[in-house]
Design an enzyme around this catalytic site. Structure first.
Site, PDB file in Angstrom:
ATOM      1  N   HIS A  18       0.834  -1.207   0.000  1.00 42.62           N
ATOM      2  CA  HIS A  18       0.000   0.000   0.000  1.00 42.62           C
ATOM      3  C   HIS A  18       0.870   1.260   0.000  1.00 42.62           C
ATOM      4  O   HIS A  18       0.628   2.186  -0.779  1.00 42.62           O
ATOM      5  CB  HIS A  18      -0.905   0.054   1.243  1.00 42.62           C
ATOM      6  CG  HIS A  18      -1.948  -0.998   1.306  1.00 42.62           C
ATOM      7  ND1 HIS A  18      -2.104  -1.809   2.399  1.00 42.62           N
ATOM      8  CD2 HIS A  18      -2.904  -1.367   0.420  1.00 42.62           C
ATOM      9  CE1 HIS A  18      -3.121  -2.637   2.188  1.00 42.62           C
ATOM     10  NE2 HIS A  18      -3.616  -2.391   0.980  1.00 42.62           N
ATOM     11  N   LYS A  42     -17.915  -7.476   7.229  1.00 43.94           N
ATOM     12  CA  LYS A  42     -16.544  -7.948   7.434  1.00 43.94           C
ATOM     13  C   LYS A  42     -16.089  -7.609   8.846  1.00 43.94           C
ATOM     14  O   LYS A  42     -16.355  -6.527   9.346  1.00 43.94           O
ATOM     15  CB  LYS A  42     -15.586  -7.282   6.442  1.00 43.94           C
ATOM     16  CG  LYS A  42     -15.684  -7.809   5.031  1.00 43.94           C
ATOM     17  CD  LYS A  42     -14.593  -7.204   4.181  1.00 43.94           C
ATOM     18  CE  LYS A  42     -14.637  -7.719   2.761  1.00 43.94           C
ATOM     19  NZ  LYS A  42     -13.588  -7.111   1.943  1.00 43.94           N
ATOM     20  N   ARG A  91      -1.738  -5.885  -8.630  1.00 45.27           N
ATOM     21  CA  ARG A  91      -0.667  -6.861  -8.437  1.00 45.27           C
ATOM     22  C   ARG A  91      -0.611  -7.861  -9.582  1.00 45.27           C
ATOM     23  O   ARG A  91       0.462  -8.263 -10.006  1.00 45.27           O
ATOM     24  CB  ARG A  91      -0.876  -7.623  -7.128  1.00 45.27           C
ATOM     25  CG  ARG A  91      -0.743  -6.761  -5.896  1.00 45.27           C
ATOM     26  CD  ARG A  91      -1.169  -7.518  -4.685  1.00 45.27           C
ATOM     27  NE  ARG A  91      -2.554  -7.960  -4.889  1.00 45.27           N
ATOM     28  CZ  ARG A  91      -3.343  -8.446  -3.970  1.00 45.27           C
ATOM     29  NH1 ARG A  91      -2.890  -8.611  -2.757  1.00 45.27           N
ATOM     30  NH2 ARG A  91      -4.578  -8.799  -4.234  1.00 45.27           N
ATOM     31  N   SER A 129      -3.204  -8.198   1.970  1.00 46.38           N
ATOM     32  CA  SER A 129      -3.468  -8.005   3.400  1.00 46.38           C
ATOM     33  C   SER A 129      -3.873  -9.307   4.081  1.00 46.38           C
ATOM     34  O   SER A 129      -3.502  -9.553   5.229  1.00 46.38           O
ATOM     35  CB  SER A 129      -4.553  -6.946   3.604  1.00 46.38           C
ATOM     36  OG  SER A 129      -4.073  -5.671   3.265  1.00 46.38           O
TER      37      SER A 129
END
Length: 157
Positions: A18, A42, A91, A129
């Protein structure tokens, strides 16, 4: 007109991937707002205020970086903060396909907000993450994954 950019995510926790994207985008925008999305379905590993404080601390020397939290649609958050850009780190090709679909829908809702994709630096291209949380959860060495400021707090816990 100021070039305000929203970099949305959960940042649970903020990783070196990040910060790499943020640092590389500093010259592109007048203001970068790190938007921590709050999703009631979440359960994050780290509390919202802790994640916000890490970002404030990491970027305390960089006045153009700010942090907020928001609920709901990212495009609505952009409208609220007058952001004309959304920043996304990519990514893999899978990330691009997923992020492009979101960008397309955002464009349908608000045609004057552009999504900017930055590909990750190769050393961070596998850094997610969820993987970092597993390393932390099971006591692994996260020193190559997390900013020093985050590591300090995790080691105290």
């Amino acid at each position: 007109m100021q070039r305000i950019c929203l970099f949305p995510g959960t940042f649970d926790p903020i990783t070196l991937g990040h910060t790499d994207v943020i640092d590389r985008s500093l010259d592109l925008f007048d203001e970068i707002v790190i938007g921590i999305g709050v999703n009631s379905s979440k359960m994050p590993m780290f509390p919202l205020e802790q994640r916000m404080q890490w970002i404030r601390d990491i970027y305390s020397h960089t006045p153009k970086v700010k942090v907020i939290s928001y609920e709901g649609l990212t495009i609505n958050c952009c409208r609220e903060i007058n952001a004309r850009f959304i920043l996304r780190g990519i990514r893999t090709i899978g990330d691009f396909e997923y992020e492009k679909a979101i960008a397309d829908v955002n464009r349908m809702m608000e045609s004057n907000i552009e999504t900017i994709f930055l590909s990750c630096t190769p050393q961070y291209s596998t850094l997610a993450s969820s993987l970092v949380r597993d390393v932390v959860r099971y006591g692994g060495d996260a020193s190559q994954l997390l900013p020093q400021r985050v590591l300090q707090d995790i080691k105290k816990a």
